[in-house]
Design a protein around this motif. Structure first.
Motif, PDB file in Angstrom:
ATOM      1  N   TYR A   1      39.330  25.036  46.574  1.00  0.00           N
ATOM      2  CA  TYR A   1      40.551  25.646  46.047  1.00  0.00           C
ATOM      3  C   TYR A   1      40.425  27.157  46.180  1.00  0.00           C
ATOM      4  O   TYR A   1      39.507  27.770  45.621  1.00  0.00           O
ATOM      5  CB  TYR A   1      40.721  25.260  44.575  1.00  0.00           C
ATOM      6  CG  TYR A   1      41.946  25.858  43.939  1.00  0.00           C
ATOM      7  CD1 TYR A   1      43.191  25.259  44.097  1.00  0.00           C
ATOM      8  CD2 TYR A   1      41.861  27.023  43.180  1.00  0.00           C
ATOM      9  CE1 TYR A   1      44.326  25.811  43.512  1.00  0.00           C
ATOM     10  CE2 TYR A   1      42.985  27.579  42.596  1.00  0.00           C
ATOM     11  CZ  TYR A   1      44.211  26.965  42.766  1.00  0.00           C
ATOM     12  OH  TYR A   1      45.332  27.510  42.191  1.00  0.00           O
TER      13      TYR A   1
ATOM     14  N   GLN B   1      42.058  30.750  45.712  1.00  0.00           N
ATOM     15  CA  GLN B   1      43.096  31.560  45.077  1.00  0.00           C
ATOM     16  C   GLN B   1      42.695  33.036  45.022  1.00  0.00           C
ATOM     17  O   GLN B   1      43.383  33.897  45.556  1.00  0.00           O
ATOM     18  CB  GLN B   1      43.354  31.034  43.663  1.00  0.00           C
ATOM     19  CG  GLN B   1      44.409  31.825  42.901  1.00  0.00           C
ATOM     20  CD  GLN B   1      44.803  31.128  41.612  1.00  0.00           C
ATOM     21  OE1 GLN B   1      45.168  29.965  41.614  1.00  0.00           O
ATOM     22  NE2 GLN B   1      44.729  31.838  40.510  1.00  0.00           N
ATOM     23  N   THR B   2      41.539  33.294  44.412  1.00  0.00           N
ATOM     24  CA  THR B   2      41.139  34.680  44.151  1.00  0.00           C
ATOM     25  C   THR B   2      40.966  35.496  45.434  1.00  0.00           C
ATOM     26  O   THR B   2      40.467  34.993  46.435  1.00  0.00           O
ATOM     27  CB  THR B   2      39.804  34.675  43.377  1.00  0.00           C
ATOM     28  OG1 THR B   2      39.972  33.839  42.244  1.00  0.00           O
ATOM     29  CG2 THR B   2      39.396  36.058  42.939  1.00  0.00           C
TER      30      THR B   2
ATOM     31  N   GLY C   1      42.338  38.612  40.912  1.00  0.00           N
ATOM     32  CA  GLY C   1      41.983  37.267  40.471  1.00  0.00           C
ATOM     33  C   GLY C   1      42.901  36.886  39.334  1.00  0.00           C
ATOM     34  O   GLY C   1      43.710  35.963  39.411  1.00  0.00           O
TER      35      GLY C   1
ATOM     36  N   THR D   1      34.283  33.562  33.008  1.00  0.00           N
ATOM     37  CA  THR D   1      35.131  34.287  33.964  1.00  0.00           C
ATOM     38  C   THR D   1      35.962  33.352  34.845  1.00  0.00           C
ATOM     39  O   THR D   1      37.167  33.539  34.990  1.00  0.00           O
ATOM     40  CB  THR D   1      34.250  35.186  34.870  1.00  0.00           C
ATOM     41  OG1 THR D   1      33.629  36.169  34.058  1.00  0.00           O
ATOM     42  CG2 THR D   1      35.078  35.869  35.933  1.00  0.00           C
TER      43      THR D   1
ATOM     44  N   ASP E   1      39.559  34.651  33.156  1.00  0.00           N
ATOM     45  CA  ASP E   1      38.695  35.500  32.329  1.00  0.00           C
ATOM     46  C   ASP E   1      39.014  35.239  30.849  1.00  0.00           C
ATOM     47  O   ASP E   1      40.183  35.171  30.460  1.00  0.00           O
ATOM     48  CB  ASP E   1      38.986  36.957  32.707  1.00  0.00           C
ATOM     49  CG  ASP E   1      38.411  37.933  31.716  1.00  0.00           C
ATOM     50  OD1 ASP E   1      37.234  38.260  31.848  1.00  0.00           O
ATOM     51  OD2 ASP E   1      39.153  38.349  30.794  1.00  0.00           O
TER      52      ASP E   1
HETATM   53  C1  LIG Z   1      31.051  31.598  39.697  1.00  0.00           C
HETATM   54  C2  LIG Z   1      32.475  31.827  40.062  1.00  0.00           C
HETATM   55  C3  LIG Z   1      33.169  30.849  40.758  1.00  0.00           C
HETATM   56  C4  LIG Z   1      34.493  31.065  41.142  1.00  0.00           C
HETATM   57  N1  LIG Z   1      35.138  30.108  41.861  1.00  0.00           N
HETATM   58  C5  LIG Z   1      36.392  30.346  42.307  1.00  0.00           C
HETATM   59  C6  LIG Z   1      37.069  29.388  43.122  1.00  0.00           C
HETATM   60  O1  LIG Z   1      36.537  28.324  43.406  1.00  0.00           O
HETATM   61  N2  LIG Z   1      38.307  29.684  43.586  1.00  0.00           N
HETATM   62  C7  LIG Z   1      38.914  30.860  43.287  1.00  0.00           C
HETATM   63  O2  LIG Z   1      40.029  31.073  43.741  1.00  0.00           O
HETATM   64  N3  LIG Z   1      38.312  31.787  42.496  1.00  0.00           N
HETATM   65  C8  LIG Z   1      37.071  31.560  42.004  1.00  0.00           C
HETATM   66  N4  LIG Z   1      36.443  32.486  41.206  1.00  0.00           N
HETATM   67  C9  LIG Z   1      37.143  33.712  40.849  1.00  0.00           C
HETATM   68  C10 LIG Z   1      37.589  33.716  39.398  1.00  0.00           C
HETATM   69  O3  LIG Z   1      38.574  32.743  39.180  1.00  0.00           O
HETATM   70  C11 LIG Z   1      38.070  35.113  39.004  1.00  0.00           C
HETATM   71  O4  LIG Z   1      36.970  35.980  39.140  1.00  0.00           O
HETATM   72  C12 LIG Z   1      38.586  35.129  37.585  1.00  0.00           C
HETATM   73  O5  LIG Z   1      39.837  34.501  37.506  1.00  0.00           O
HETATM   74  C13 LIG Z   1      38.708  36.547  37.008  1.00  0.00           C
HETATM   75  O6  LIG Z   1      39.511  37.325  37.802  1.00  0.00           O
HETATM   76  P1  LIG Z   1      39.029  38.741  38.360  1.00  0.00           P
HETATM   77  O7  LIG Z   1      37.741  38.558  39.059  1.00  0.00           O
HETATM   78  O8  LIG Z   1      40.180  39.294  39.097  1.00  0.00           O
HETATM   79  O9  LIG Z   1      38.738  39.596  37.092  1.00  0.00           O
HETATM   80  P2  LIG Z   1      39.554  40.869  36.633  1.00  0.00           P
HETATM   81  O10 LIG Z   1      40.920  40.442  36.267  1.00  0.00           O
HETATM   82  O11 LIG Z   1      39.415  41.970  37.595  1.00  0.00           O
HETATM   83  O12 LIG Z   1      38.775  41.188  35.290  1.00  0.00           O
HETATM   84  C14 LIG Z   1      37.903  42.304  35.114  1.00  0.00           C
HETATM   85  C15 LIG Z   1      38.009  42.762  33.657  1.00  0.00           C
HETATM   86  O13 LIG Z   1      39.331  43.243  33.404  1.00  0.00           O
HETATM   87  C16 LIG Z   1      39.866  42.636  32.246  1.00  0.00           C
HETATM   88  N5  LIG Z   1      41.311  42.413  32.433  1.00  0.00           N
HETATM   89  C17 LIG Z   1      41.955  42.011  33.545  1.00  0.00           C
HETATM   90  N6  LIG Z   1      43.266  41.898  33.322  1.00  0.00           N
HETATM   91  C18 LIG Z   1      43.473  42.218  32.037  1.00  0.00           C
HETATM   92  C19 LIG Z   1      44.617  42.270  31.199  1.00  0.00           C
HETATM   93  N7  LIG Z   1      45.826  41.942  31.653  1.00  0.00           N
HETATM   94  N8  LIG Z   1      44.451  42.650  29.910  1.00  0.00           N
HETATM   95  C20 LIG Z   1      43.233  42.961  29.440  1.00  0.00           C
HETATM   96  N9  LIG Z   1      42.114  42.919  30.182  1.00  0.00           N
HETATM   97  C21 LIG Z   1      42.227  42.554  31.464  1.00  0.00           C
HETATM   98  C22 LIG Z   1      39.125  41.309  32.110  1.00  0.00           C
HETATM   99  O14 LIG Z   1      39.057  40.903  30.748  1.00  0.00           O
HETATM  100  C23 LIG Z   1      37.747  41.643  32.660  1.00  0.00           C
HETATM  101  O15 LIG Z   1      36.951  42.132  31.626  1.00  0.00           O
HETATM  102  C24 LIG Z   1      35.134  32.280  40.801  1.00  0.00           C
HETATM  103  C25 LIG Z   1      34.431  33.255  40.075  1.00  0.00           C
HETATM  104  C26 LIG Z   1      33.121  33.037  39.701  1.00  0.00           C
HETATM  105  C27 LIG Z   1      32.381  34.096  38.934  1.00  0.00           C
END
Ligand SMILES: Cc1cc2nc3c(=O)[nH]c(=O)nc-3n(C[C@H](O)[C@H](O)[C@H](O)COP(=O)(O)OP(=O)(O)OC[C@H]3O[C@@H](n4cnc5c(N)ncnc54)[C@H](O)[C@@H]3O)c2cc1C
Length: 661
Positions: free
Chosen positions: A142, A144-145, A150, A427, A431
């Motif tokens: 899947y 998405q990110t 993300g 996460t 998150d």
């Molecule tokens: C081990 C692992 C496996 C994964 N597997 C998949 C997968 O199979 N498929 C896939 O598509 N993705 C995958 N991911 C990605 C994962 O879904 C995203 O990393 C996750 O949804 C968080 O998004 P981000 O990285 O953009 O974090 P960010 O949104 O950039 O978060 C960074 C910080 O900003 C804060 N923040 C962000 N937005 C806000 C807001 N609106 N208000 C307040 N604070 C905020 C968060 O709390 C966090 O502290 C995986 C990630 C990991 C670590």
């Protein structure tokens, strides 16, 4: 021979472990018979496939880890097929015998990939993809990110532009930040994926939609032309899994590959919404429901390891010269036992949530006919529940590691993968902070519109009429009052910032977000309490009074921990409890620690984890931890030769130079 301290602990306990284990299994798999069958399969599997722990997994290099995890994952699929296991929860529960707490590689295939196909396809598409998967060796993931986004789904930049001439979508990653990043098993393993991308028809955007995309050839596994993909490199954990990056360079896929249950693109490029978009959430709900249960099970694993070890380990002589078991120390009990209580309460909360979801799924034709208010409520709970169970799992896994002292830091303790898994779980799939805020958004709406946001377990009236409910009412009402007061506080703050300080909604929200997160946490705790009251009432019907007493003690410990530790500042600040009462409750909490300690070992035995599932030198059932620890050290690949091969290159010249001086 079983360690004598563990023998004594088991003799002194008042708990009927087998009965409690059956109750646990029946809650987990919805039937005692099924649970027994699955336990038999677990035993069969142990004899059939060697576990990662027995293969010395921890000591391998990354490539070897990947190969081993892939080999085991394929063998496990075969085992599942041979034994007609088509329920993912059962499957995952069984394969713990081989994988321990490591992930098998096809997790996303069986969850997000399959669930998305199931829920987002039209009936024709469903049949098509089911047949296609049967006839071909499809491993799905899947995607998405992206590098740039993300959390913020609408910020995704990958485009799927419709070409009505050829009736194809063109997938493209136009920028560096649009490159897909993180999807599990997408780097080297999977050949198909559900890809989330922005739909564009005639230069007009129509939101984010799901597309089935082939990533690799089914003949030679090479990337499909136009797709660049690979592994994202070493992570904190999951060395056996190839989380990947995927870049699309104008890749064409047939029109039918867009999943069209909720939105339709006709051959000539007409876009039409065909269902309630909110139902798209349903997919996430199911996934979250499963995830929440896994987190609670994972939590029980670190609890089992730390409590068993704390009963075996003796340290520091008392005045009579005897070294007590470390579980005798109040500081140890304080760190271990609320975690034990929370692993039980979170388990019952998550199985109840799964049951509620199943009911909704059944009564609404696969969520199709579900009321959008109900979906919103389920979504609010699922977000907060996912956040709280992973948060607890991480917090207590880390505490459990500390409770095991130095040996807890050895990879052989089995605690590291639990900590890392819990950490990642805070996460992935959303998150935690962002999820709490999503829950809070729903809560504010409930306050504005004046409806109750609480989600009640099935047949809750029966629970409300029960003795269990009456016994705990004083605590339940405290938490309910805390939630109401907190919601009032944050609503008033928002109102004040907007009306008196002339802030816009966005800034007022941001300036209240810490309060919002805390309110969401308390809201979910109320759900955990309701569901546990239901489970305790269910248990009371089993007529096993001795276990009922222990479970109620444990639940009380959970509640008191919430009052005197976790949320104490809020209870005091909002004047729901005064200082004197807080002191009394704290004394009660300390007393209860001693009571719960008596049955602590048997309470973790009742989870029923086998040694291979725990994959831990410190958590073994027979308590022979030092033997296991020493075996592990001796088997380290680093000890292959008495004199390490770098001796001649580095140590010898140094020693010889020094000798000449
Ligand atoms: C081990 C692992 C496996 C994964 N597997 C998949 C997968 O199979 N498929 C896939 O598509 N993705 C995958 N991911 C990605 C994962 O879904 C995203 O990393 C996750 O949804 C968080 O998004 P981000 O990285 O953009 O974090 P960010 O949104 O950039 O978060 C960074 C910080 O900003 C804060 N923040 C962000 N937005 C806000 C807001 N609106 N208000 C307040 N604070 C905020 C968060 O709390 C966090 O502290 C995986 C990630 C990991 C670590």
């Amino acid at each position: 021979m079983v360690n004598p301290d563990l023998v004594k602990e088991r003799q002194n306990s008042t708990l009927d472990v087998d009965k409690l284990n059956l109750f646990f299994g029946q809650n987990l798999l919805l039937s005692t018979e099924r649970y027994k069958h699955i336990l038999n399969l677990k035993k069969r599997l142990t004899n059939q496939i060697k576990s990662l722990y027995d293969e010395n997994y921890e000591n391998l290099e990354r490539n070897d880890k990947y190969e081993l995890v892939l080999r085991k994952s394929i063998e496990l699929i075969e085992f599942g097929l041979e034994n007609n296991i088509d329920n993912y929860l059962e499957y995952t529960y069984i394969i713990g015998e081989v994988m321990g707490t490591e992930k098998q590689i096809f997790g996303l295939h069986f969850t997000m990939f399959s669930i998305s196909l199931d829920l987002w396809s039209t009936p024709e598409q469903k049949t098509h993809w089911a047949n296609f998967m049967k006839q071909n060796g499809i491993f799905g993931t899947y995607i998405q990110t992206e590098i740039g986004h993300g959390t913020y789904l609408r910020g995704l930049e990958t485009t799927a532009t419709y070409d009505s001439q050829t009736q194809e979508f063109i997938l493209d990653s136009p920028t560096l930040t649009s490159i897909k990043f993180w999807p599990g098993a997408s780097g080297k393993t999977c050949n198909y994926a559900i890809v989330m991308a922005k739909l564009i028809i005639d230069n007009k955007e129509h939101g984010i939609h799901a597309f089935v995309v082939q990533l690799r050839s089914l003949e030679n596994h090479r990337p499909v032309p136009g797709i660049e993909l690979g592994d994202i490199g070493k992570k904190h954990a999951y060395e056996g899994i190839d989380n990947g990056f995927v870049k699309f360079n104008k890749v064409r896929i047939p029109r039918d590959n867009m999943l069209m249950r909720f939105a339709h693109v006709s051959p000539n490029g007409e876009f039409k919404r065909t269902g309630n978009e909110v139902v798209m959430y349903a997919c996430m709900l199911i996934m979250r429901g499963i995830l929440c249960m896994f987190a609670s099970l994972l939590h029980s694993i670190s609890t089992t390891i730390a409590i068993r070890y704390s009963c075996v380990r003796r340290q520091t002589a008392d005045p009579s010269g005897i070294e007590p078991q470390i579980i005798e120390y109040q500081t140890q009990q304080y760190r271990l036992l609320p975690g034990l209580a929370t692993s039980y309460t979170n388990f019952f909360a998550t199985v109840n949530f799964r049951n509620i979801l199943n009911e909704f799924k059944k009564s609404s034709e696969n969520f199709l006919k579900i009321d959008s208010n109900e979906i919103a409520k389920l979504h609010a709970i699922s977000s907060g529940l996912k956040a709280i169970v992973f948060e607890d799992c991480l917090k207590f896994a880390q505490l459990n590691r500390l409770c095991c002292g130095g040996h807890g830091y050895s990879a052989s303790s089995g605690l590291q993968p639990v900590i890392q898994e819990a950490d990642a779980g805070c996460t992935y799939e959303g998150d935690n902070t962002v999820l709490y805020l999503q829950t809070a958004r729903y809560l504010l709406k409930s306050a504005q519109k004046g409806f109750s946001p609480h989600l009640l377990p099935q047949n809750f009236q029966e629970t409300k009429d029960s003795k269990v409910f009456v016994r705990f009412e004083k605590y339940t009402s405290l938490f309910e009052k805390l939630f109401e007061a907190k919601l009032r506080e944050v609503s008033e703050r928002m109102f004040y910032l907007i009306e008196e300080k002339n802030m816009n909604q966005y800034d007022a929200w941001n300036n209240s977000s810490l309060l919002l997160v805390e309110t969401a946490r308390i809201y979910v705790s109320v759900f955990v309490i309701y569901t546990n009251l239901k489970s305790l009432n269910d248990h009371s019907k089993m007529e096993c009074n001795q276990n009922q007493i222990v479970l109620e003690e444990l639940f009380e410990l959970y509640l008191l921990y919430g009052i005197v530790e976790k949320f104490s500042i809020h209870f005091l600040k909002l004047e729901l409890i005064d200082g004197t009462r807080m002191t009394d409750l704290q004394t009660k909490f300390f007393e209860l620690l001693k009571k719960v300690r008596v049955n602590a070992l048997c309470l973790v035995d009742a989870f029923g984890w086998s040694d291979s599932n725990l994959a831990s030198s410190l958590g073994v059932y027979d308590g022979n931890v030092y033997e296991k620890l020493f075996d592990y050290a001796k088997n380290s690949l680093f000890n292959k030769n008495d004199v390490h091969k770098v001796y001649d290159k580095l140590v010898k010249p140094y020693v010889e130079t020094k000798a000449k001086l």
